[in-house]
Scaffold this motif. Structure first.
Motif, short mmCIF file in Angstrom:
data_model
loop_
_atom_site.label_atom_id
_atom_site.label_comp_id
_atom_site.label_asym_id
_atom_site.label_seq_id
_atom_site.Cartn_x
_atom_site.Cartn_y
_atom_site.Cartn_z
N ASN A 101 -48.19 25.56 27.29
CA ASN A 101 -47.34 26.73 27.07
C ASN A 101 -47.10 27.53 28.36
O ASN A 101 -47.84 28.45 28.70
CB ASN A 101 -48.04 27.60 26.02
CG ASN A 101 -47.15 28.67 25.48
OD1 ASN A 101 -46.23 29.12 26.15
ND2 ASN A 101 -47.40 29.07 24.25
N LYS A 102 -46.02 27.16 29.07
CA LYS A 102 -45.75 27.83 30.36
C LYS A 102 -45.33 29.28 30.18
O LYS A 102 -45.61 30.12 31.03
CB LYS A 102 -44.71 27.07 31.17
CG LYS A 102 -43.34 27.00 30.55
CD LYS A 102 -42.88 25.60 30.40
CE LYS A 102 -42.03 25.50 29.15
NZ LYS A 102 -41.65 24.17 28.80
N ALA A 103 -44.65 29.58 29.05
CA ALA A 103 -44.22 30.97 28.82
C ALA A 103 -45.46 31.86 28.73
O ALA A 103 -45.54 32.93 29.35
CB ALA A 103 -43.40 31.07 27.55
N LEU A 155 -38.37 21.39 38.90
CA LEU A 155 -39.38 21.57 37.86
C LEU A 155 -38.80 21.55 36.46
O LEU A 155 -39.53 21.71 35.49
CB LEU A 155 -40.13 22.90 38.08
CG LEU A 155 -40.84 23.07 39.42
CD1 LEU A 155 -41.51 24.43 39.50
CD2 LEU A 155 -41.86 21.96 39.63
N ASN A 156 -37.50 21.36 36.36
CA ASN A 156 -36.91 21.31 35.02
C ASN A 156 -36.15 20.00 34.85
O ASN A 156 -35.15 19.75 35.54
CB ASN A 156 -36.00 22.51 34.79
CG ASN A 156 -35.43 22.51 33.38
OD1 ASN A 156 -34.38 21.94 33.12
ND2 ASN A 156 -36.16 23.11 32.44
N GLY A 157 -36.65 19.17 33.94
CA GLY A 157 -36.06 17.85 33.74
C GLY A 157 -34.65 17.92 33.17
O GLY A 157 -33.77 17.14 33.55
N THR A 158 -34.43 18.89 32.27
CA THR A 158 -33.12 19.00 31.62
C THR A 158 -32.02 19.29 32.64
O THR A 158 -30.98 18.63 32.66
CB THR A 158 -33.16 20.11 30.55
OG1 THR A 158 -34.20 19.78 29.62
CG2 THR A 158 -31.85 20.26 29.82
N THR A 159 -32.25 20.27 33.50
CA THR A 159 -31.20 20.62 34.46
C THR A 159 -31.04 19.53 35.51
O THR A 159 -29.92 19.27 35.96
CB THR A 159 -31.48 21.97 35.16
OG1 THR A 159 -32.83 22.00 35.58
CG2 THR A 159 -31.20 23.13 34.26
N LEU A 185 -35.81 16.26 25.96
CA LEU A 185 -36.23 16.91 27.22
C LEU A 185 -36.13 18.43 27.12
O LEU A 185 -36.96 19.15 27.66
CB LEU A 185 -35.32 16.45 28.38
CG LEU A 185 -35.15 14.96 28.58
CD1 LEU A 185 -34.12 14.68 29.67
CD2 LEU A 185 -36.48 14.34 28.97
N ALA A 186 -35.08 18.89 26.43
CA ALA A 186 -34.76 20.32 26.47
C ALA A 186 -35.70 21.13 25.60
O ALA A 186 -36.33 20.62 24.67
CB ALA A 186 -33.32 20.51 26.03
N GLU A 187 -35.78 22.41 25.92
CA GLU A 187 -36.52 23.36 25.07
C GLU A 187 -35.79 23.52 23.74
O GLU A 187 -34.60 23.19 23.64
CB GLU A 187 -36.57 24.73 25.77
CG GLU A 187 -37.33 24.73 27.07
CD GLU A 187 -38.76 24.27 26.91
OE1 GLU A 187 -39.53 24.92 26.22
OE2 GLU A 187 -39.09 23.21 27.46
N THR A 197 -34.96 29.98 33.40
CA THR A 197 -36.21 30.63 32.95
C THR A 197 -37.38 29.64 32.99
O THR A 197 -38.46 29.96 33.50
CB THR A 197 -36.05 31.14 31.50
OG1 THR A 197 -34.90 31.97 31.41
CG2 THR A 197 -37.26 31.91 31.04
N ASP A 198 -37.16 28.45 32.45
CA ASP A 198 -38.23 27.45 32.36
C ASP A 198 -38.79 27.12 33.75
O ASP A 198 -40.01 27.12 33.96
CB ASP A 198 -37.66 26.20 31.66
CG ASP A 198 -38.66 25.07 31.55
OD1 ASP A 198 -39.42 25.06 30.58
OD2 ASP A 198 -38.68 24.21 32.45
N ALA A 199 -37.90 26.87 34.69
CA ALA A 199 -38.36 26.52 36.06
C ALA A 199 -39.07 27.71 36.70
O ALA A 199 -40.07 27.54 37.41
CB ALA A 199 -37.18 26.07 36.91
N PRO A 296 -42.16 11.96 35.80
CA PRO A 296 -41.49 12.53 34.64
C PRO A 296 -42.06 13.92 34.31
O PRO A 296 -43.27 14.08 34.19
CB PRO A 296 -41.80 11.53 33.51
CG PRO A 296 -43.04 10.84 33.96
CD PRO A 296 -43.04 10.83 35.46
N GLY A 297 -41.16 14.88 34.17
CA GLY A 297 -41.62 16.26 33.97
C GLY A 297 -41.30 16.80 32.60
O GLY A 297 -41.57 17.96 32.30
N ALA A 298 -40.69 16.01 31.76
CA ALA A 298 -40.30 16.51 30.44
C ALA A 298 -40.37 15.35 29.46
O ALA A 298 -40.42 14.19 29.85
CB ALA A 298 -38.88 17.06 30.49
N GLY A 299 -40.40 15.72 28.18
CA GLY A 299 -40.44 14.68 27.15
C GLY A 299 -41.83 14.55 26.57
O GLY A 299 -42.83 14.92 27.21
N1 HSE Z 1 -37.61 21.58 28.89
C1 HSE Z 1 -38.46 21.25 29.97
C2 HSE Z 1 -37.69 20.48 31.01
C3 HSE Z 1 -39.61 20.37 29.56
O1 HSE Z 1 -36.54 20.10 30.75
O2 HSE Z 1 -38.22 20.26 32.07
C4 HSE Z 1 -40.87 21.06 29.27
O3 HSE Z 1 -41.27 21.92 30.27
#
Ligand code: HSE
Length: 425
Positions: A101-103, A155-159, A185-187, A197-199, A296-299
């Motif tokens: 939980n990064k938040a 640090l964000n896989g989605t972006t 991958l996405a929140e 925000t996530d990154a 891999p940083g997400a999933g």
């Molecule tokens: N949604 C985040 C990402 C994965 O795309 O990197 C979990 O942190």
């Protein structure tokens, strides 16, 4: 063999992958980690129907926190409300914690670590940053002998997935986001990925480890990739750059700046080559220079991998606990760090307009390193033309100010955009 009894709260994508891994191939962790991990109880708000495994399931998550037969509570429900209560209750009941939980860690980390210390338990949070790529371990163990000067990370896989698809396959932003969501991958709310925000949360966690700052997400400056257009990607490519969402942190004296913005990265840098949903983190240390971590940083599976690594570490006694009298450095939102910039302007197609723009740069003492304006062969009557300026290094404050000054010029017809250019020095 040692045994570790765990309670897993949250059985979404990640919780499901943790349970799947530990139940389908326990021999891997047993032979690699020397520990038998037993899932004693599962907390699932939707009940047994949400847990396709033959396990003891409760809908009352606090029951897991209070279960005397559990050594570690694995928190995978996310958010800052129930998750915080659950972790606090578990700690007070003498349980170690593993969380993704990064938040929560980036906002309430200090409070939770204090509570854990008072109760003699540990909190593992490898899964909160860069999923299956062990960057927390690198910072708190592998690089422990070094003074970190800066880090730069995707640090964000989605972006990264979206920008890669837009760059390599000319995908639209919307199509690429939809595919990222389909890949898990996405929140839950992808706004947190897209707006940075996530990154930024992950970067504030790295800052606490790299620079000994508090966990202080609110002091991280950040922006998202919504403003990146196919035009920017094309200009970047022609100028020798890729556009990446880069979280950057650095220390000068006792002052630390951490931020996360879409950034131009020169194609000769490793970070520019990081495609798809992959994450990468470059950490520059005073004596040894750069080390780079990629993966891999997400999933679900990468995140589950990090959760299980923390469980094994806890079974081996966890991590060193720092003394209270070690002075913390301060995280400051207003960064003094300077970056060269990409400015994208729409300038009136009239005599003297570029001269006025360049004299504003001269007036602000900002050097122009390159200026690109393409001749329009089709129509010389068009009212405005796109112009790209690469400036010399300036701070964020000066860059935002310069954009505002340009915006207010009569010769500028559209809102000015600027991005940092990463300089790995
Ligand atoms: N949604 C985040 C990402 C994965 O795309 O990197 C979990 O942190």
């Amino acid at each position: 063999m040692k045994a570790l009894k765990i309670g897993v709260c949250g059985v979404g994508n990640v919780g499901g992958a943790v349970i799947e891994n530990l139940t389908s191939s326990p021999q891997i962790v047993e032979s690699n980690g020397g520990v038998k991990i037993e899932i004693t109880q599962v907390g699932a708000r939707k009940g047994k129907s949400a847990v396709p495994f033959d396990l003891d399931v409760t809908t009352n998550l606090l029951e897991v926190a209070q279960n005397p037969n559990i050594d570690v509570l694995v928190e995978l429900i996310g958010g800052c409300d129930l998750a915080k209560d659950l972790i606090e209750e578990s700690i007070k009941n003498g349980k170690n914690i593993v969380t993704a939980n990064k938040a929560l860690i980036s906002t309430h980390g200090d409070e939770l670590f204090d509570l854990a210390k008072k109760n003699g338990v540990q909190i593992g949070f490898e899964a909160s940053v860069a999923g299956g790529t062990p960057v927390i371990k690198a910072l708190r163990e592998g690089l422990v002998a070094n003074k970190v000067k800066w880090f730069a990370g995707i640090l964000n896989g989605t972006t990264n997935y979206i920008l890669s698809k837009m760059t390599d396959e000319n995908s639209s932003f919307e199509d690429a986001l939809k595919q990222a969501q389909e890949l898990g991958l996405a929140e839950a709310d992808p706004t947190m990925d897209v707006d940075g925000t996530d990154a930024a949360q992950k970067a504030s966690i790295l800052s606490a480890l790299a620079f000994n700052t508090p966990f202080d997400f609110k002091s991280v400056a950040y922006g998202g990739i919504e403003s990146v257009t196919p035009d920017d990607i094309l200009y970047a490519d022609q100028l020798g750059y890729s556009i990446k969402h880069i979280a950057y942190g650095s220390i000068e004296g006792e002052e630390v700046n951490v931020s996360a913005y879409p950034t131009f990265v020169s194609k000769d840098q490793l970070l520019s080559q990081v495609g798809q949903q992959m994450n990468a983190l470059e950490i520059f240390c005073e004596d040894i220079g750069s080390t780079v971590y990629y993966g891999p940083g997400a999933g679900p599976k990468p995140t589950a991998s990090a959760v299980i690594a923390d469980l094994v570490d806890i079974s081996n006694g966890g991590w060193p606990v720092l003394e209270d009298d070690i002075k913390k450095n301060t995280l400051c939102k207003e960064g003094k760090k300077t970056f060269s910039r990409y400015f994208k302007l729409d300038v009136k197609n009239e005599a003297g307009a570029i001269a006025k723009v360049s004299s504003l740069f001269a007036h602000e003492n900002i050097s122009i390193e390159a200026l690109v304006q393409k001749e329009s062969k089709q129509n010389s009557d068009i009212p405005s033309v796109p112009v790209v300026i690469i400036s010399g290094p300036i701070s964020d404050t000066n860059a935002f100010q310069m954009s505002g000054n340009l915006d207010s010029m009569e010769e500028i017809t559209n809102s000015v955009k600027q991005f940092r250019i990463h300089n790995a020095l």
